[in-house]
Design a protein around this motif. Structure first.
Motif, PDB file in Angstrom:
ATOM      1  N   GLY A 210       0.837  -1.187   0.000  1.00 53.79           N
ATOM      2  CA  GLY A 210       0.000   0.000   0.000  1.00 53.79           C
ATOM      3  C   GLY A 210       0.872   1.236   0.000  1.00 53.79           C
ATOM      4  O   GLY A 210       1.899   1.284   0.676  1.00 53.79           O
ATOM      5  N   SER A 211       0.477   2.239  -0.759  1.00 55.26           N
ATOM      6  CA  SER A 211       1.285   3.446  -0.868  1.00 55.26           C
ATOM      7  C   SER A 211       0.390   4.685  -0.903  1.00 55.26           C
ATOM      8  O   SER A 211      -0.714   4.647  -1.431  1.00 55.26           O
ATOM      9  N   TYR A 212       0.927   5.782  -0.364  1.00 58.01           N
ATOM     10  CA  TYR A 212       0.236   7.073  -0.418  1.00 58.01           C
ATOM     11  C   TYR A 212       0.512   7.804  -1.720  1.00 58.01           C
ATOM     12  O   TYR A 212      -0.065   8.845  -1.981  1.00 58.01           O
ATOM     13  N   GLN A 213       1.442   7.260  -2.536  1.00 54.20           N
ATOM     14  CA  GLN A 213       1.780   7.870  -3.824  1.00 54.20           C
ATOM     15  C   GLN A 213       1.939   6.764  -4.857  1.00 54.20           C
ATOM     16  O   GLN A 213       2.366   5.665  -4.537  1.00 54.20           O
ATOM     17  N   CYS A 214       1.623   7.084  -6.089  1.00 55.91           N
ATOM     18  CA  CYS A 214       1.808   6.123  -7.171  1.00 55.91           C
ATOM     19  C   CYS A 214       3.139   6.416  -7.848  1.00 55.91           C
ATOM     20  O   CYS A 214       3.205   6.962  -8.941  1.00 55.91           O
ATOM     21  N   THR A 215       4.224   6.053  -7.131  1.00 56.14           N
ATOM     22  CA  THR A 215       5.565   6.261  -7.662  1.00 56.14           C
ATOM     23  C   THR A 215       6.387   4.995  -7.460  1.00 56.14           C
ATOM     24  O   THR A 215       6.117   4.196  -6.555  1.00 56.14           O
ATOM     25  N   LEU A 216       7.398   4.849  -8.269  1.00 57.43           N
ATOM     26  CA  LEU A 216       8.302   3.706  -8.142  1.00 57.43           C
ATOM     27  C   LEU A 216       8.923   3.677  -6.749  1.00 57.43           C
ATOM     28  O   LEU A 216       8.913   2.639  -6.066  1.00 57.43           O
TER      29      LEU A 216
END
Length: 111
Positions: A35-41
């Motif tokens: 899970g991430s708060y940003q859609c980045t590598l």
């Protein structure tokens, strides 16, 4: 061993946390969710450090599969970025990492 990485959805933070606490306790499982708060590598690579009871995998190869996805799936990533940006600010973007061999064995055991 080979691993796969896919972005699979957007969900509320509490739902994702509950799922991880209830389901992802087995260190021999075939897949894990990030899970991430940003859609980045970078954010997905960093989120591998947050997995409770990490499976016994080669995490350098897992990271390599994430990077390869990022290099090869630009359109998919852009679509997910848009979806995530248009969602509730209290959501996370979710990805799945799978150990291909273990996942195949899991599917074969169902037959």
């Amino acid at each position: 061993m080979s691993y796969s990485f896919d972005i699979v959805g957007v969900t509320p933070i509490l739902d994702f946390f509950y799922y991880q606490q209830q389901v992802e306790q087995n260190p021999k499982r075939s897949k894990a969710y990030l899970g991430s708060y940003q859609c980045t590598l970078d954010s997905f690579i960093q989120s591998t450090q947050m997995i409770p009871k990490k499976p016994d995998w080669n995490w350098d190869q897992v990271t390599e599969s994430i990077v390869n996805f990022w290099l090869e799936q630009e359109e998919t990533i852009e679509q997910w970025k848009q979806t995530f940006e248009n969602s509730n600010p209290q959501n996370l973007i979710i990805a799945r990492v799978a150990n291909v061999k273990w996942l195949r064995q899991e599917f074969q055991s169902l037959l």
